[in-house]
Design a protein around this motif. Structure first.
Motif, PDB file in Angstrom:
ATOM      1  N   TRP A 226       0.613  -1.270  -0.076  1.00  0.00           N
ATOM      2  CA  TRP A 226      -0.073  -0.211   0.129  1.00  0.00           C
ATOM      3  C   TRP A 226       0.896   1.298   0.082  1.00  0.00           C
ATOM      4  CZ3 TRP A 226      -5.309   0.785   1.986  1.00  0.00           C
ATOM      5  CH2 TRP A 226      -6.285  -0.237   1.893  1.00  0.00           C
ATOM      6  N   PRO A 227       0.629   2.281  -0.968  1.00  0.00           N
ATOM      7  CA  PRO A 227       1.417   3.457  -0.922  1.00  0.00           C
ATOM      8  C   PRO A 227       1.209   4.301   0.393  1.00  0.00           C
ATOM      9  CG  PRO A 227      -0.250   3.793  -2.394  1.00  0.00           C
ATOM     10  CD  PRO A 227      -0.320   2.089  -2.096  1.00  0.00           C
ATOM     11  N   VAL A 228       2.096   4.779   0.506  1.00  0.00           N
ATOM     12  CA  VAL A 228       2.217   5.964   1.786  1.00  0.00           C
ATOM     13  C   VAL A 228       2.622   7.419   1.152  1.00  0.00           C
ATOM     14  CG1 VAL A 228       2.972   6.560   3.989  1.00  0.00           C
ATOM     15  CG2 VAL A 228       2.511   4.221   3.666  1.00  0.00           C
ATOM     16  N   THR A 229       1.578   8.517   1.063  1.00  0.00           N
ATOM     17  CA  THR A 229       1.691   9.501   0.578  1.00  0.00           C
ATOM     18  C   THR A 229       2.321  10.300   1.505  1.00  0.00           C
ATOM     19  OG1 THR A 229      -0.289   9.587  -0.870  1.00  0.00           O
ATOM     20  CG2 THR A 229       0.454  11.461  -0.295  1.00  0.00           C
ATOM     21  N   CYS A 230       3.637  10.797   1.205  1.00  0.00           N
ATOM     22  CA  CYS A 230       4.177  11.876   2.162  1.00  0.00           C
ATOM     23  C   CYS A 230       4.010  13.260   1.682  1.00  0.00           C
ATOM     24  CB  CYS A 230       5.659  11.659   1.807  1.00  0.00           C
ATOM     25  SG  CYS A 230       6.446  10.202   2.654  1.00  0.00           S
ATOM     26  N   VAL A 231       3.743  13.999   2.729  1.00  0.00           N
ATOM     27  CA  VAL A 231       3.105  15.366   2.562  1.00  0.00           C
ATOM     28  C   VAL A 231       4.340  16.244   2.983  1.00  0.00           C
ATOM     29  CG1 VAL A 231       1.134  16.959   2.919  1.00  0.00           C
ATOM     30  CG2 VAL A 231       0.800  14.704   2.801  1.00  0.00           C
ATOM     31  N   PRO A 232       4.802  16.932   2.138  1.00  0.00           N
ATOM     32  CA  PRO A 232       5.948  17.892   2.667  1.00  0.00           C
ATOM     33  C   PRO A 232       5.356  19.249   3.353  1.00  0.00           C
ATOM     34  CG  PRO A 232       6.504  17.369   0.642  1.00  0.00           C
ATOM     35  CD  PRO A 232       4.971  16.836   0.665  1.00  0.00           C
ATOM     36  N   VAL A 233       5.632  19.510   4.477  1.00  0.00           N
ATOM     37  CA  VAL A 233       5.306  20.590   5.291  1.00  0.00           C
ATOM     38  C   VAL A 233       6.402  21.690   5.578  1.00  0.00           C
ATOM     39  CG1 VAL A 233       3.228  19.439   6.462  1.00  0.00           C
ATOM     40  CG2 VAL A 233       5.414  19.145   7.489  1.00  0.00           C
ATOM     41  N   GLU A 234       6.104  22.689   5.874  1.00  0.00           N
ATOM     42  CA  GLU A 234       7.208  24.084   6.247  1.00  0.00           C
ATOM     43  C   GLU A 234       6.897  23.976   7.654  1.00  0.00           C
ATOM     44  OE1 GLU A 234       9.041  25.122   3.927  1.00  0.00           O
ATOM     45  OE2 GLU A 234       8.221  24.260   2.048  1.00  0.00           O
ATOM     46  N   ALA A 235       8.254  24.306   8.223  1.00  0.00           N
ATOM     47  CA  ALA A 235       8.452  24.391   9.660  1.00  0.00           C
ATOM     48  C   ALA A 235       7.848  25.986   9.987  1.00  0.00           C
ATOM     49  CB  ALA A 235       9.940  24.425  10.071  1.00  0.00           C
ATOM     50  N   ARG A 236       7.915  27.008   9.140  1.00  0.00           N
ATOM     51  CA  ARG A 236       7.784  28.242   9.584  1.00  0.00           C
ATOM     52  C   ARG A 236       8.472  28.894  10.480  1.00  0.00           C
ATOM     53  NH1 ARG A 236       1.142  28.305   8.735  1.00  0.00           N
ATOM     54  NH2 ARG A 236       0.938  27.183   6.571  1.00  0.00           N
ATOM     55  N   GLY A 237       9.511  28.402  10.919  1.00  0.00           N
ATOM     56  CA  GLY A 237      10.361  28.845  12.032  1.00  0.00           C
ATOM     57  C   GLY A 237      10.116  27.945  13.249  1.00  0.00           C
ATOM     58  N   ARG A 238       9.407  27.044  13.125  1.00  0.00           N
ATOM     59  CA  ARG A 238       9.000  26.137  14.554  1.00  0.00           C
ATOM     60  C   ARG A 238       9.843  25.004  14.388  1.00  0.00           C
ATOM     61  NH1 ARG A 238       4.449  24.261  17.338  1.00  0.00           N
ATOM     62  NH2 ARG A 238       3.507  26.478  17.209  1.00  0.00           N
ATOM     63  N   VAL A 239      10.423  24.748  15.721  1.00  0.00           N
ATOM     64  CA  VAL A 239      11.310  23.438  15.609  1.00  0.00           C
ATOM     65  C   VAL A 239      10.356  22.406  16.028  1.00  0.00           C
ATOM     66  CG1 VAL A 239      13.154  22.485  17.027  1.00  0.00           C
ATOM     67  CG2 VAL A 239      13.293  24.761  16.320  1.00  0.00           C
ATOM     68  N   PHE A 240      10.305  21.224  15.263  1.00  0.00           N
ATOM     69  CA  PHE A 240       9.670  20.111  15.502  1.00  0.00           C
ATOM     70  C   PHE A 240      10.514  18.972  16.094  1.00  0.00           C
ATOM     71  CE2 PHE A 240       8.441  15.627  14.411  1.00  0.00           C
ATOM     72  CZ  PHE A 240       7.191  15.818  14.772  1.00  0.00           C
ATOM     73  N   TRP A 241      10.250  18.471  17.329  1.00  0.00           N
ATOM     74  CA  TRP A 241      10.960  17.332  17.924  1.00  0.00           C
ATOM     75  C   TRP A 241      10.027  16.490  18.868  1.00  0.00           C
ATOM     76  CZ3 TRP A 241      15.408  15.646  16.339  1.00  0.00           C
ATOM     77  CH2 TRP A 241      16.208  14.700  17.115  1.00  0.00           C
ATOM     78  N   GLU A 242      10.016  14.946  18.677  1.00  0.00           N
ATOM     79  CA  GLU A 242       9.333  14.138  19.590  1.00  0.00           C
ATOM     80  C   GLU A 242       9.945  13.696  20.566  1.00  0.00           C
ATOM     81  OE1 GLU A 242       8.854  11.231  16.531  1.00  0.00           O
ATOM     82  OE2 GLU A 242       7.307  11.758  15.486  1.00  0.00           O
ATOM     83  N   LEU A 243       9.212  13.403  21.752  1.00  0.00           N
ATOM     84  CA  LEU A 243       9.778  12.902  22.995  1.00  0.00           C
ATOM     85  C   LEU A 243      10.023  11.501  22.812  1.00  0.00           C
ATOM     86  CD1 LEU A 243       8.953  14.315  26.514  1.00  0.00           C
ATOM     87  CD2 LEU A 243       9.689  12.038  26.126  1.00  0.00           C
ATOM     88  N   ASN A 244      11.265  10.947  22.602  1.00  0.00           N
ATOM     89  CA  ASN A 244      11.465   9.576  22.425  1.00  0.00           C
ATOM     90  C   ASN A 244      11.976   9.164  23.771  1.00  0.00           C
ATOM     91  OD1 ASN A 244      10.315   9.014  19.612  1.00  0.00           O
ATOM     92  ND2 ASN A 244      11.762  10.703  19.171  1.00  0.00           N
ATOM     93  N   ASN A 245      13.119   9.911  24.091  1.00  0.00           N
ATOM     94  CA  ASN A 245      13.872   9.459  25.310  1.00  0.00           C
ATOM     95  C   ASN A 245      14.048  10.459  26.325  1.00  0.00           C
ATOM     96  OD1 ASN A 245      15.198   6.998  23.673  1.00  0.00           O
ATOM     97  ND2 ASN A 245      15.711   8.805  22.378  1.00  0.00           N
ATOM     98  N   PRO A 246      14.215  10.212  27.757  1.00  0.00           N
ATOM     99  CA  PRO A 246      14.390  11.166  28.644  1.00  0.00           C
ATOM    100  C   PRO A 246      15.285  12.537  28.248  1.00  0.00           C
ATOM    101  CG  PRO A 246      14.749   9.017  29.587  1.00  0.00           C
ATOM    102  CD  PRO A 246      14.882   8.936  28.217  1.00  0.00           C
ATOM    103  N   VAL A 247      16.431  12.215  27.420  1.00  0.00           N
ATOM    104  CA  VAL A 247      16.895  13.559  27.055  1.00  0.00           C
ATOM    105  C   VAL A 247      16.319  14.447  26.300  1.00  0.00           C
ATOM    106  CG1 VAL A 247      17.782  12.501  24.973  1.00  0.00           C
ATOM    107  CG2 VAL A 247      19.318  13.941  26.075  1.00  0.00           C
ATOM    108  N   ASP A 248      15.085  13.905  25.576  1.00  0.00           N
ATOM    109  CA  ASP A 248      14.406  14.832  24.752  1.00  0.00           C
ATOM    110  C   ASP A 248      13.427  15.830  25.606  1.00  0.00           C
ATOM    111  OD1 ASP A 248      15.233  13.651  22.368  1.00  0.00           O
ATOM    112  OD2 ASP A 248      13.452  12.114  22.599  1.00  0.00           O
TER     113      ASP A 248
END
Length: 262
Positions: A226-248
């Protein structure tokens, strides 16, 4: 289109047990749980009919209901957020046209990321989609540093020419030999949009070897053709990060404070 945003939140995380209830301090000094910040991010998205937290844990249920979230209880058998969304679909009543899975560890997800994702689902040929973001120097340095330290951090995506996904990995792909002259690296944003039929199909498939090795649920779609469509998005100056580890925690709190997020 009718749209429901579902936020899977699991207490028994392998890498970070109890992660949804970890408190993150914002710009005003107010501490809010990770699941609350994810719910607030989902609630800021326009054009959404319903936002629900999905969990199998009473501690998360109680915490989410205390700040006003609608909670749907799912079983402990769900191995990932997509399985949890597929299980919750029956509890939504009439199925929405689009289900968005905004994972509970992504409180920095801007509303326009999700809005762009929903807009891509207006094409009836798209069954499943996910946002991708060109990495800026700081994010790329964090990705490379995590891998060098043996930490599993963010996810990268490799795209075909038509914008569908070729592969997703917790390695940094393509290989970055030098941060002085890096290749274009796409950071995968942990949000998914599905049609109900795609969720139903996913629930019927077995976990594949690539999904098992990478620990990335979206690979099940690719492994089943099944194809997965990737949608490019713009940060607009916002930093994106997920909480994966305690260091995050420190990384995300720094962003909250820098951007004035309460």
């Amino acid at each position: 289109m009718s749209v429901a945003v579902l936020i899977p939140a699991r207490y028994a995380s392998t890498r970070y047990p109890g992660k949804p209830l970890v408190e993150l301090t914002g710009a005003t000094g107010l501490a809010k749980s990770l699941v609350r910040r994810a719910w607030e991010a989902a609630s800021a998205v326009s054009g959404v009919d319903r936002v629900c937290v999905l969990t199998d844990d009473e501690r998360i249920r109680d915490a989410a209901q205390a700040f006003g979230a609608e909670v749907l209880m799912t079983s402990g058998a769900a191995r990932n957020g997509t399985e949890r969304c597929a299980e919750a679909l029956a509890q939504l009543g009439p199925a929405p046209d689009v289900v968005v899975n905004l994972q509970g560890d992504a409180p920095l997800t801007p509303a326009w990321f999700v809005e762009a994702l929903v807009a891509a689902m207006a094409d009836p040929a798209v069954q499943m989609a996910t946002p991708v973001l060109r990495t800026e120097p700081g994010t790329l340095a964090n990705l490379v540093a995590d891998r060098k330290a043996g930490r599993v951090g963010g996810t990268t995506a490799v795209l075909r020419g038509d914008g569908t996904a070729l592969y997703f990995s917790k390695e940094v792909l393509p290989h970055v030999a030098s941060l002085a002259a890096p290749p274009e690296v796409w950071h995968h944003v942990g949000v998914y949009a599905y049609r109900p039929a795609a969720l139903a199909a996913y629930a019927d498939w077995d976990e594949g070897p690539l999904e098992r090795a990478e620990g990335l649920e979206q690979l099940r779609f690719l492994e089943n053709g099944w194809p997965v469509t990737c949608v490019p998005v713009e940060a607009r100056g916002r930093v994106f990060w997920e909480l994966n580890n305690p260091v995050d925690v420190d990384r995300i709190e720094a962003v909250l404070k820098a951007e004035g997020i309460a």
